[in-house]
Design a protein around this motif. Structure first.
Motif, mmCIF file in Angstrom:
data_model
loop_
_atom_site.group_PDB
_atom_site.id
_atom_site.type_symbol
_atom_site.label_atom_id
_atom_site.label_comp_id
_atom_site.label_asym_id
_atom_site.label_seq_id
_atom_site.Cartn_x
_atom_site.Cartn_y
_atom_site.Cartn_z
ATOM 1 N N UNK A 61 0.781 -1.243 0.000
ATOM 2 C CA UNK A 61 0.000 0.000 0.000
ATOM 3 C C UNK A 61 0.813 1.295 0.000
ATOM 4 N N UNK A 64 4.530 2.620 -3.303
ATOM 5 C CA UNK A 64 4.492 3.317 -4.599
ATOM 6 C C UNK A 64 4.857 4.794 -4.452
ATOM 7 N N UNK A 65 4.578 5.371 -3.312
ATOM 8 C CA UNK A 65 4.970 6.773 -3.095
ATOM 9 C C UNK A 65 6.199 6.870 -2.191
ATOM 10 N N UNK A 96 -4.895 18.121 0.479
ATOM 11 C CA UNK A 96 -4.067 19.017 -0.320
ATOM 12 C C UNK A 96 -2.756 18.393 -0.766
ATOM 13 N N UNK A 97 -2.554 17.122 -0.395
ATOM 14 C CA UNK A 97 -1.366 16.410 -0.884
ATOM 15 C C UNK A 97 -1.836 15.124 -1.556
ATOM 16 N N UNK A 98 -0.875 14.350 -2.080
ATOM 17 C CA UNK A 98 -1.234 13.084 -2.725
ATOM 18 C C UNK A 98 -1.573 12.016 -1.691
ATOM 19 N N UNK A 100 -3.572 9.906 0.483
ATOM 20 C CA UNK A 100 -5.012 9.695 0.665
ATOM 21 C C UNK A 100 -5.348 9.185 2.063
ATOM 22 N N UNK A 101 -6.612 9.138 2.366
ATOM 23 C CA UNK A 101 -7.076 8.546 3.621
ATOM 24 C C UNK A 101 -7.174 7.033 3.443
ATOM 25 N N UNK A 102 -6.615 6.291 4.368
ATOM 26 C CA UNK A 102 -6.658 4.824 4.293
ATOM 27 C C UNK A 102 -7.652 4.231 5.284
ATOM 28 N N UNK A 104 -10.622 3.321 5.214
ATOM 29 C CA UNK A 104 -11.464 2.185 4.829
ATOM 30 C C UNK A 104 -10.664 1.090 4.140
ATOM 31 N N UNK A 105 -9.389 1.342 3.942
ATOM 32 C CA UNK A 105 -8.548 0.347 3.269
ATOM 33 C C UNK A 105 -7.740 -0.442 4.282
#
Lengths: 125, 585
Positions: A61, A64-65, A96-98, A100-102, A104-105
């Motif tokens: 998860x 990649x970044x 405002x950044x790449x 994301x909220x996790x 629910x993941x």
């Protein structure tokens, strides 16, 4: 008289129930950044099985970044966030950044395991 | 919430009223013939690359090197939302600008005033953001008839009514929960709407799909990784690796009406760990020639066989007719993430030439001058469970990337944005790589590196003579597309947020304007009421925001030489009358 007792105990019971609901709500909704003695800490720190699981989650998860030591995004192995701040950032992302909220993941447990992994691997993968 | 709903419905009513009243609301529909002849429609911008050749060259010539310094903003509008980054190329037709912002939110804007005519806001499922490898960006919309088409990021194709933004039909392309997302502008050819997908890092088997432009019915699906027995399947191991083989189609293609052929780029094979999939892995990292009526692959040219470096060849092929060495060639040219600029014969798929775009390319010793096949450097290819290999040049963001070049046919010059950087790669032990639908499936970790004082470059390439005419360097990476014009002015942007006007002949910076956030979109130009305008989206986000932290933003800016805006007041009256009650004592 028993009727009067019952009549007076109903409001008392209702108040007690409201107090209980209020207390539970306050506990559930308590701010993540509380007093020092309320600080949320990673329960998996230093636990080998959790660290291994955290590495796998990181590879599925995060990599990649964040790469092996901040490939494109911030180096998670060097972050100075507290456990609580780390959890909060992964759950809710950074608007405002790449990032994301996790929420629910990944479960909180998953995030704690990632935290345990990055803290146990200060030099990165 | 009710109050908000009421306000929204009032605003929607006002917008609908405006659309009805405005002459732009009754703009003529765009026909399939209009799209075929887009290159002859000097004043408009009807598709992603302006025309099917993807030249991004406008015949407009009012803005010149002599007067570019007089460019002034005419109006600007905010796209609002979460400021997730803007990477789209706007379209312009009959007085209206159409574009997608972050999260594939679509806007139709009155080009005279900057007034939003309508606005489409998709809603996404919980947790969707975590599936986006590179931010919630969208690269554009398509238009035909009375419909505006957008691929939502969650792999849903939507056709919107061009005059009011209401959904006419929508079609599920795939299930985003397994890692398929969509962020490119669709391409329309006749009654075909062709759309590609992203997901090369999630074990997706890439494909292109075509839908009926009127009804949304699926017409064909062409996979870019062959199943066993299909042509090219012998380039994959005899196991199930083809099912997770990548080769996504995540950028818009080109079309040659003379031969009825689509040209479409494909991305990296999956997973990144090349040892997992011995063989050339067709049709990854290819330009494919495809029949738009059937989806049949006519041929493919592969740039990076058995790619271990994330060198997607998804770049939009630019179709040019050119004479090289005295020989006329119907060519497709593209700048490739693997660090080279290529020209191939678009009639046959044969290699013509490649020239290095970046310095220090070290994954190959060179490209075979006859076949175009690169000679790999084994030491630069990470082995599963082996040591980190670094620095590899170019880095995984590529010698160039999605940001489109422009081509000036009057001088045969290609203007290309590119970046000079490197990377380290470590391929994991095989046992650590497990495929789970919707999870990353890479098998490699990485580190990007700066390789010098400057990263970004804008280069003017004389295509026929295979040489760089001029070059501009930038300390920051380049992520903006190019726009060439007959007037001789090249437009592009930079990460600092500046829209740049550059002399196409010399590379001299003629003018710049600070738009307030980073530019990672592509400018367009159009003519309205006899005047030439330039439009650009400004809003740092997506991949570019990894490398520079300019202020977030989301704006559409429009410029002209001494431009003046007709502000009007009709929309204000409508909104005020409906949204704000008049005080009555």
């Amino acid at each position: 008289m028993p009727a009067i007792v019952r009549a007076s105990s109903r409001p008392a019971a209702a108040v007690s129930l409201l107090l209980l609901i209020g207390a539970v709500s306050l506990w559930v909704l308590r701010p993540l950044t509380g007093r020092a003695d309320d600080t949320v800490t990673d329960p998996y720190l230093g636990q080998p099985a959790a660290i291994d699981a955290g590495e796998q989650i990181y590879r599925e998860h995060c990599i990649i970044c964040h790469g092996r030591a901040g490939g494109r995004g911030p180096d998670l192995f060097a972050v100075t966030l507290t456990d609580e701040e780390f959890l909060d950032t992964v759950l809710h992302g950074r608007p405002g950044t790449v990032m994301p909220a996790f929420s629910t993941t990944l479960s909180r447990d998953d995030i704690w395991k990632v935290r345990a992994f990055v803290k146990a691997t200060p030099k990165g993968l | 919430m009710r109050a908000i709903s009421k306000r929204l419905s009032l605003v929607a009513m006002a917008a609908a009223a405006i659309a009805f009243i405005s002459p732009h609301g009754r703009a003529a529909p765009v026909t399939a013939d209009d799209l075929l002849n887009a290159q002859n429609n000097a004043g408009e911008w009807l598709m992603y690359g302006r025309d099917y050749r993807n030249w991004r060259y406008s015949p407009l010539d009012q803005i010149t090197p002599e007067n570019a310094a007089q460019l002034k903003p005419v109006w600007a509008m905010s796209t609002g939302g979460k400021f997730g980054g803007l990477e789209a190329t706007p379209l312009f037709h009959d007085g209206v600008l159409y574009f997608s912002a972050d999260y594939a939110r679509v806007f139709a804007v009155d080009a005279r005033t900057g007034t939003i005519l309508w606005h489409y806001e998709p809603e996404y499922g919980t947790g969707f953001d975590a599936m986006l490898c590179c931010g919630p960006i969208s690269r554009g919309v398509a238009i035909k008839g009375d419909l505006v088409y957008v691929a939502r990021l969650d792999a849903v194709l939507v056709a919107l009514n061009r005059t009011n933004g209401k959904i006419v039909w929508q079609q599920k392309i795939d299930d985003w929960k397994r890692g398929v997302t969509t962020n490119s502008a669709p391409l329309i050819v006749g009654n075909h709407l062709i759309i590609g997908v992203s997901g090369g890092e999630y074990g997706v088997r890439g494909y292109l799909k075509s839908y009926d432009t009127e009804t949304g019915a699926l017409q064909w699906t062409t996979y870019t990784v062959p199943a066993p027995g299909e042509p090219g399947s012998d380039t994959w191991p005899k196991d199930d690796s083809w099912k997770t083989g990548g080769a996504p189609t995540w950028l818009t293609g080109s079309y040659d009406a003379a031969t009825n052929t689509l040209y479409w780029g494909t991305g990296n094979p999956g997973p990144w760990a090349a040892g997992q999939r011995p063989g050339d892995n067709l049709w990854s990292d290819c330009t494919l020639a495809i029949d738009p009526d059937t989806g049949k692959i006519k041929w493919g040219f592969q740039y990076t066989p058995n790619d271990a470096w994330d060198y997607d060849a998804m770049a939009t092929p630019i179709l040019i007719d050119i004479t090289i060495g005295g020989k006329p060639i119907k060519a497709a040219a593209l700048a490739n993430r693997n660090g080279f600029f290529y020209v191939i014969d678009r009639s046959s798929g044969k290699f013509v030439y490649a020239m290095p775009l970046v310095q220090g390319i070290n994954w190959t010793t060179g490209i075979d001058p006859v076949t175009g096949r690169p000679s790999e450097v084994a030491a630069m290819k990470p082995k599963q469970g082996g040591p980190t290999v670094q620095p590899i040049i170019p880095g995984l963001e590529g010698g160039t990337n999605w940001f489109p070049p422009a081509y000036d046919p009057t001088t045969g010059t290609m203007f290309v944005g590119q970046n000079q950087w490197g990377m380290g790669l470590t391929a994991w032990e095989k046992k650590k790589l497990v495929y789970k639908p919707g999870d990353l499936y890479m098998g490699v970790d990485y580190q990007m590196y700066r390789m010098g004082d400057t990263i970004g470059r804008i280069k003017a390439i004389d295509v026929a003579n295979k040489k760089v005419i001029w070059e501009i360097q930038s300390p920051l990476p380049v992520f903006a597309g190019m726009l060439a014009t007959k007037g001789g002015v090249l437009f592009t942007g930079d990460q600092r947020g500046r829209l740049l006007a550059i002399d196409q002949k010399t590379g001299k910076l003629l003018w710049n304007f600070q738009t307030g956030s980073g530019i990672n979109a592509s400018p367009i130009t159009y003519e309205l009421d006899g005047k030439q305008y330039v439009a650009i989206l400004s809003g740092l986000g997506g991949d570019p925001s990894f490398y520079y932290s300019a202020p977030k933003g989301g704006m559409l800016w429009v410029f002209a030489i001494d431009g003046k805006v007709d502000e009007g007041n009709l929309y204000n009256q409508e909104v005020i009358q409906n949204a704000l009650p008049v005080y009555k004592p």
